[in-house]
Write a protein that holds these residues in place. Structure first.
Motif, PDB file in Angstrom:
ATOM      1  N   ALA A  94       0.831  -1.209   0.000  1.00 59.71           N
ATOM      2  CA  ALA A  94       0.000   0.000   0.000  1.00 59.71           C
ATOM      3  C   ALA A  94       0.867   1.261   0.000  1.00 59.71           C
ATOM      4  O   ALA A  94       0.569   2.225  -0.719  1.00 59.71           O
ATOM      5  N   ALA A  97       2.427   1.702  -3.390  1.00 53.87           N
ATOM      6  CA  ALA A  97       1.424   2.171  -4.343  1.00 53.87           C
ATOM      7  C   ALA A  97       1.318   3.695  -4.289  1.00 53.87           C
ATOM      8  O   ALA A  97       1.290   4.357  -5.333  1.00 53.87           O
ATOM      9  N   VAL A  98       1.285   4.238  -3.081  1.00 52.35           N
ATOM     10  CA  VAL A  98       1.208   5.691  -2.936  1.00 52.35           C
ATOM     11  C   VAL A  98       2.426   6.346  -3.572  1.00 52.35           C
ATOM     12  O   VAL A  98       2.311   7.324  -4.324  1.00 52.35           O
ATOM     13  N   GLU A 101       2.176   6.330  -7.210  1.00 51.24           N
ATOM     14  CA  GLU A 101       0.935   6.957  -7.674  1.00 51.24           C
ATOM     15  C   GLU A 101       0.024   5.940  -8.365  1.00 51.24           C
ATOM     16  O   GLU A 101      -0.500   6.163  -9.458  1.00 51.24           O
ATOM     17  N   LYS A 102      -0.153   4.793  -7.682  1.00 54.63           N
ATOM     18  CA  LYS A 102      -1.035   3.725  -8.136  1.00 54.63           C
ATOM     19  C   LYS A 102      -2.004   3.423  -7.007  1.00 54.63           C
ATOM     20  O   LYS A 102      -1.820   3.865  -5.879  1.00 54.63           O
ATOM     21  N   SER A 103      -2.987   2.594  -7.312  1.00 57.82           N
ATOM     22  CA  SER A 103      -3.864   2.095  -6.259  1.00 57.82           C
ATOM     23  C   SER A 103      -3.188   0.900  -5.594  1.00 57.82           C
ATOM     24  O   SER A 103      -2.320   0.252  -6.196  1.00 57.82           O
ATOM     25  N   ALA A 104      -3.596   0.600  -4.372  1.00 59.67           N
ATOM     26  CA  ALA A 104      -3.052  -0.578  -3.680  1.00 59.67           C
ATOM     27  C   ALA A 104      -3.329  -1.857  -4.472  1.00 59.67           C
ATOM     28  O   ALA A 104      -2.428  -2.689  -4.621  1.00 59.67           O
ATOM     29  N   GLU A 106      -3.580  -2.221  -7.701  1.00 60.03           N
ATOM     30  CA  GLU A 106      -2.663  -2.245  -8.852  1.00 60.03           C
ATOM     31  C   GLU A 106      -1.285  -2.763  -8.423  1.00 60.03           C
ATOM     32  O   GLU A 106      -0.675  -3.588  -9.101  1.00 60.03           O
ATOM     33  N   GLU A 107      -0.808  -2.252  -7.303  1.00 59.85           N
ATOM     34  CA  GLU A 107       0.503  -2.668  -6.806  1.00 59.85           C
ATOM     35  C   GLU A 107       0.494  -4.136  -6.400  1.00 59.85           C
ATOM     36  O   GLU A 107       1.424  -4.884  -6.695  1.00 59.85           O
ATOM     37  N   GLU A 151      -8.492  -3.137 -10.461  1.00 58.15           N
ATOM     38  CA  GLU A 151      -9.617  -2.208 -10.383  1.00 58.15           C
ATOM     39  C   GLU A 151     -10.577  -2.522  -9.237  1.00 58.15           C
ATOM     40  O   GLU A 151     -11.578  -1.831  -9.061  1.00 58.15           O
ATOM     41  N   TRP A 154     -11.050  -1.421  -2.807  1.00 51.28           N
ATOM     42  CA  TRP A 154     -10.055  -1.708  -1.780  1.00 51.28           C
ATOM     43  C   TRP A 154     -10.503  -1.140  -0.458  1.00 51.28           C
ATOM     44  O   TRP A 154     -10.899   0.027  -0.366  1.00 51.28           O
ATOM     45  N   GLU A 155     -10.442  -1.951   0.549  1.00 49.21           N
ATOM     46  CA  GLU A 155     -10.843  -1.502   1.884  1.00 49.21           C
ATOM     47  C   GLU A 155      -9.823  -2.021   2.885  1.00 49.21           C
ATOM     48  O   GLU A 155      -9.820  -3.187   3.245  1.00 49.21           O
TER      49      GLU A 155
END
Length: 159
Positions: A94, A97-98, A101-104, A106-107, A151, A154-155
């Motif tokens: 996570a 990812a930050v 500059e991706k979503s968790a 995606e990573e 896609e 994510w929680e």
């Protein structure tokens, strides 16, 4: 063999609120990836964990006392049905990812594909091998299951 039998998933302090969707998406990604790699019957186990656990695994198995994003534990050499184990550190992924500059998700999709390729003998220890492995990663990340994983909702949260 399909589903949980082919791809058992465990969670250890991974900071994931909704485990079932993550496990289902990971199983679909691994199944489709293995099909694309010519290993349609292969099996892989997965551990989604926190930093203390991944650090312990890295220290115990690789002699390095630090956390990491993903670890691969191949089952052995030669053709085999059970490829081995993957351990993915959710909080580490996570944060990466930050930074990227991706979503968790995606990573984590990238890390699952990366770990899977390691189980199959790919490595990035030389420029040539890195180029080949990165090309395979890009190819596998275009698969429908990889895109769906990347896609997914994510929680994160306390367990």
């Amino acid at each position: 063999m399909t589903g949980p039998e082919r791809f058992p998933v465990r969670f250890e302090r991974a900071g994931v609120r909704r485990r079932a969707p993550l496990a289902k998406a990971a199983r679909a990604l691994l199944a489709e990836g293995l099909d694309a790699l010519g290993q349609p019957e292969a099996q892989v186990s997965m551990l989604f964990c926190g930093e203390a656990r991944i650090r312990q695994l890295k220290r115990d198995w690789f002699g390095e006392d630090r956390a990491t994003d993903v670890l691969s534990f191949p089952s052995g050499e030669g053709p085999r049905e059970y490829l081995g184990d993957l351990a993915l550190c959710v909080p580490f992924a996570a944060r990466q990812a930050v930074e990227a500059e991706k979503s968790a998700p995606e990573e984590m999709a990238l890390l699952l594909v990366h770990g899977l390729l390691h189980l199959l003998g790919h490595d990035h220890d030389t420029a040539e091998r890195k180029k080949a492995m990165w090309a395979e990663q890009r190819r596998l990340l275009k698969l429908p299951a990889a895109r769906a994983f990347a896609e997914m909702a994510w929680e994160a949260g306390n367990e």
